[in-house]
Design a protein around this motif. Structure first.
Motif, PDB file in Angstrom:
ATOM      1  N   PRO A 138       0.794  -1.233   0.000  1.00  0.00           N
ATOM      2  CA  PRO A 138       0.000   0.000   0.000  1.00  0.00           C
ATOM      3  C   PRO A 138       0.823   1.278   0.000  1.00  0.00           C
ATOM      4  CG  PRO A 138       0.011  -0.975   2.176  1.00  0.00           C
ATOM      5  CD  PRO A 138       0.693  -1.957   1.278  1.00  0.00           C
ATOM      6  N   GLY A 139       2.155   1.171   0.165  1.00  0.00           N
ATOM      7  CA  GLY A 139       2.974   2.368   0.148  1.00  0.00           C
ATOM      8  C   GLY A 139       3.261   2.949   1.508  1.00  0.00           C
ATOM      9  N   ILE A 140       2.677   2.384   2.554  1.00  0.00           N
ATOM     10  CA  ILE A 140       2.992   2.750   3.930  1.00  0.00           C
ATOM     11  C   ILE A 140       3.298   1.461   4.688  1.00  0.00           C
ATOM     12  CG2 ILE A 140       1.692   4.910   4.020  1.00  0.00           C
ATOM     13  CD1 ILE A 140      -0.617   3.440   5.242  1.00  0.00           C
ATOM     14  N   PRO A 141       4.074   1.539   5.776  1.00  0.00           N
ATOM     15  CA  PRO A 141       4.470   0.316   6.474  1.00  0.00           C
ATOM     16  C   PRO A 141       3.276  -0.524   6.942  1.00  0.00           C
ATOM     17  CG  PRO A 141       5.788   2.162   7.212  1.00  0.00           C
ATOM     18  CD  PRO A 141       4.709   2.736   6.347  1.00  0.00           C
ATOM     19  N   VAL A 142       3.446  -1.837   6.855  1.00  0.00           N
ATOM     20  CA  VAL A 142       2.386  -2.787   7.202  1.00  0.00           C
ATOM     21  C   VAL A 142       2.922  -3.805   8.204  1.00  0.00           C
ATOM     22  CG1 VAL A 142       0.862  -4.607   6.342  1.00  0.00           C
ATOM     23  CG2 VAL A 142       1.248  -2.556   4.960  1.00  0.00           C
ATOM     24  N   ILE A 143       2.184  -3.984   9.301  1.00  0.00           N
ATOM     25  CA  ILE A 143       2.444  -5.053  10.261  1.00  0.00           C
ATOM     26  C   ILE A 143       1.292  -6.041  10.169  1.00  0.00           C
ATOM     27  CG2 ILE A 143       2.776  -5.682  12.678  1.00  0.00           C
ATOM     28  CD1 ILE A 143       3.735  -2.841  13.198  1.00  0.00           C
ATOM     29  N   SER A 144       1.605  -7.298   9.984  1.00  0.00           N
ATOM     30  CA  SER A 144       0.580  -8.335   9.917  1.00  0.00           C
ATOM     31  C   SER A 144       0.669  -9.233  11.143  1.00  0.00           C
ATOM     32  CB  SER A 144       0.762  -9.178   8.654  1.00  0.00           C
ATOM     33  OG  SER A 144      -0.035 -10.346   8.696  1.00  0.00           O
ATOM     34  N   VAL A 145      -0.489  -9.517  11.715  1.00  0.00           N
ATOM     35  CA  VAL A 145      -0.598 -10.431  12.858  1.00  0.00           C
ATOM     36  C   VAL A 145      -1.458 -11.614  12.423  1.00  0.00           C
ATOM     37  CG1 VAL A 145      -1.454 -10.714  15.214  1.00  0.00           C
ATOM     38  CG2 VAL A 145      -0.389  -8.554  14.529  1.00  0.00           C
ATOM     39  N   GLY A 146      -0.960 -12.828  12.605  1.00  0.00           N
ATOM     40  CA  GLY A 146      -1.755 -13.979  12.196  1.00  0.00           C
ATOM     41  C   GLY A 146      -1.236 -15.265  12.802  1.00  0.00           C
ATOM     42  N   ASN A 147      -1.809 -16.378  12.359  1.00  0.00           N
ATOM     43  CA  ASN A 147      -1.405 -17.684  12.886  1.00  0.00           C
ATOM     44  C   ASN A 147      -1.531 -18.749  11.812  1.00  0.00           C
ATOM     45  OD1 ASN A 147      -4.165 -17.930  12.732  1.00  0.00           O
ATOM     46  ND2 ASN A 147      -4.500 -18.174  14.919  1.00  0.00           N
ATOM     47  N   LEU A 148      -1.088 -19.949  12.122  1.00  0.00           N
ATOM     48  CA  LEU A 148      -1.196 -21.082  11.201  1.00  0.00           C
ATOM     49  C   LEU A 148      -2.394 -21.957  11.516  1.00  0.00           C
ATOM     50  CD1 LEU A 148       2.513 -22.327  10.845  1.00  0.00           C
ATOM     51  CD2 LEU A 148       1.196 -20.932   9.243  1.00  0.00           C
TER      52      LEU A 148
ATOM     53  N   LEU B 123      -6.363 -28.971   8.056  1.00  0.00           N
ATOM     54  CA  LEU B 123      -7.809 -29.125   8.047  1.00  0.00           C
ATOM     55  C   LEU B 123      -8.218 -30.169   7.010  1.00  0.00           C
ATOM     56  CD1 LEU B 123      -8.736 -25.316   8.094  1.00  0.00           C
ATOM     57  CD2 LEU B 123      -9.141 -26.930   9.959  1.00  0.00           C
ATOM     58  N   PRO B 124      -9.270 -30.950   7.249  1.00  0.00           N
ATOM     59  CA  PRO B 124     -10.132 -30.968   8.432  1.00  0.00           C
ATOM     60  C   PRO B 124      -9.700 -31.972   9.502  1.00  0.00           C
ATOM     61  CG  PRO B 124     -11.109 -32.311   6.731  1.00  0.00           C
ATOM     62  CD  PRO B 124      -9.831 -31.774   6.156  1.00  0.00           C
ATOM     63  N   LEU B 125      -8.548 -32.653   9.289  1.00  0.00           N
ATOM     64  CA  LEU B 125      -8.081 -33.626  10.281  1.00  0.00           C
ATOM     65  C   LEU B 125      -7.454 -32.952  11.492  1.00  0.00           C
ATOM     66  CD1 LEU B 125      -6.441 -36.540   8.258  1.00  0.00           C
ATOM     67  CD2 LEU B 125      -8.474 -36.645   9.704  1.00  0.00           C
ATOM     68  N   GLY B 126      -6.965 -31.747  11.310  1.00  0.00           N
ATOM     69  CA  GLY B 126      -6.292 -31.032  12.390  1.00  0.00           C
ATOM     70  C   GLY B 126      -6.608 -29.551  12.338  1.00  0.00           C
ATOM     71  N   PRO B 127      -5.872 -28.733  13.100  1.00  0.00           N
ATOM     72  CA  PRO B 127      -6.183 -27.315  13.195  1.00  0.00           C
ATOM     73  C   PRO B 127      -5.402 -26.428  12.231  1.00  0.00           C
ATOM     74  CG  PRO B 127      -4.595 -27.883  14.883  1.00  0.00           C
ATOM     75  CD  PRO B 127      -4.879 -29.149  14.112  1.00  0.00           C
ATOM     76  N   LEU B 128      -4.511 -26.995  11.403  1.00  0.00           N
ATOM     77  CA  LEU B 128      -3.615 -26.172  10.603  1.00  0.00           C
ATOM     78  C   LEU B 128      -4.298 -25.618   9.352  1.00  0.00           C
ATOM     79  CD1 LEU B 128      -0.219 -28.108  10.661  1.00  0.00           C
ATOM     80  CD2 LEU B 128      -0.875 -26.087  11.970  1.00  0.00           C
ATOM     81  N   ARG B 129      -4.173 -24.313   9.164  1.00  0.00           N
ATOM     82  CA  ARG B 129      -4.617 -23.668   7.930  1.00  0.00           C
ATOM     83  C   ARG B 129      -3.589 -23.864   6.822  1.00  0.00           C
ATOM     84  NH1 ARG B 129      -6.141 -17.549   9.963  1.00  0.00           N
ATOM     85  NH2 ARG B 129      -7.921 -18.048  11.305  1.00  0.00           N
TER      86      ARG B 129
END
Length: 363
Positions: A47-57, A183-189
């Motif tokens: 986007p042209g400005i700094p980006v911090i992403s927060v997420g999980n697997l 998924l769907p056997l476990g929790p991992l995306r």
């Protein structure tokens, strides 16, 4: 409980075979998508400005929303002007992009906006919060309307359409990676090797789970030089639902606690209160992102009346939806959380901010 018929193994094995096939197909699709982005067959933009992403697997709660709030506050303290972008899971609005800045408009429709972005807006009233399935589109609108100096993305580890300057991977110390199955056997995306995309790994709720076990697992998959931080989640205080009264956590010691929550991991809520030496006597557990109705409120009150207790407690996430029932729920208290970061975190985050420019960049 096992059945006694001779055909039980064959019947029970059919769902497992189906789940294995679905897991295999899902894994192929996920890996193909990641390859397409790596080969630039699918495009990412900045986007042209700094980006911090927060997420999980993994699916389920890892404390992403409190972390976004923590990073928002930290950015402001360092002199940056942030905006928050969230997916707004299970919000009821049909709008492509929604925006709330609570200090401008306190008439917040929680059901339309979503419980987690609503919580972020309430706790950060000066900060614009955007909800959209497209972080790219929301970032463009945020730039035009609010001119932020930094964007903080909630639950965006898999949202590869937008490039980020700091990619934070959160792992719940209580749950870890579960059975390490997709998924769907476990929790991992995504497969565990996707941890290599992270610029830093944060093990959340480390005081509630096994940090060392998670640390040893993530060491196998993160890239060299990627730091791992331990973050504890603790209770700061409790407040009345209307926000007019508050009590110190010391008042929970030895008290009988009735708990109500609609979160992904209600066990962590109970564990936190036990750390304060409170004594949970009963729990009302609803599905994650539960939409409270008049009937559910009546049932909650009835159970509360039938359960001897000293304090009736709920989470901040639930409280944003329960405020509209505060006349019926005058006995309900809200547990306010705080994050206790790794001692090494401030230096890491300040180095990151110091290396950024507030001058807009080209895409």
């Amino acid at each position: 409980m096992q059945g006694s018929g001779s055909n039980f193994p064959e019947i029970s094995s059919f769902p497992k075979i189906l789940l294995n096939w679905l897991c295999w197909i899902y894994g192929i699709l996920v890996r193909m998508r990641l390859v397409f982005y790596r080969k630039k067959l699918l495009r990412s933009s900045h986007p042209g400005i700094p980006v911090i992403s927060v997420g999980n697997l993994t699916v389920g709660g890892t404390g992403k929303t409190p972390m976004v709030g923590f990073l928002t506050e930290s950015s402001q303290q360092a002199g940056w002007k942030p905006a928050i972008i969230s997916r707004g899971y299970r919000n009821r609005s049909q709008a492509k992009i929604q925006r709330v800045r609570f200090c401008e408009n306190s008439n917040l429709d929680v059901d339309a906006f979503g419980d987690e972005p609503s919580m972020l807006a309430l706790e950060n009233p000066e900060v614009p919060v955007y909800v959209s399935a497209s972080r790219v589109d929301a970032a463009e609108v945020a730039k035009e309307r609010d001119n932020p100096e930094i964007l903080i993305l909630d639950d965006a580890y898999q949202h590869l359409k937008i490039k980020r300057d700091l990619n934070l991977l959160l792992i719940d110390a209580e749950r870890g990676f579960g059975n390490s199955q997709l998924l769907p056997l476990g929790p991992l995306r995504e497969p565990l090797e996707s941890a290599e995309r992270a610029d830093a790994v944060i093990v959340t709720k480390s005081n509630l789970g096994n940090f060392d076990e998670v640390f040893q697992t993530v060491l196998k998959f993160k890239r060299d030089g990627c730091p791992v931080f331990r973050f504890d989640y603790r209770i700061e205080k409790i407040t009345s639902l209307d926000g007019q009264e508050e009590k110190e956590t010391s008042e929970l010691k030895g008290k009988r606690l009735l708990l109500s929550s609609g979160i992904a991991n209600p066990q962590s809520f109970s564990k936190l209160l036990k750390l304060e030496e409170g004594c949970p006597v009963a729990e009302m557990r609803f599905e994650d992102h539960h939409n409270y109705s008049e009937s559910s409120i009546r049932n909650m009150i009835e159970q509360g009346n039938n359960t001897p207790h000293d304090f009736w407690l709920t989470t901040e996430k639930d409280a944003v939806k329960l405020k509209s029932f505060q006349q019926q729920l005058k006995q309900l208290w809200v547990v306010k959380m705080k994050i206790q970061p790794d001692p090494e975190w401030p230096a890491f985050f300040n180095r990151f901010l110091d290396g950024l420019s507030k001058t807009p960049l080209s895409k």
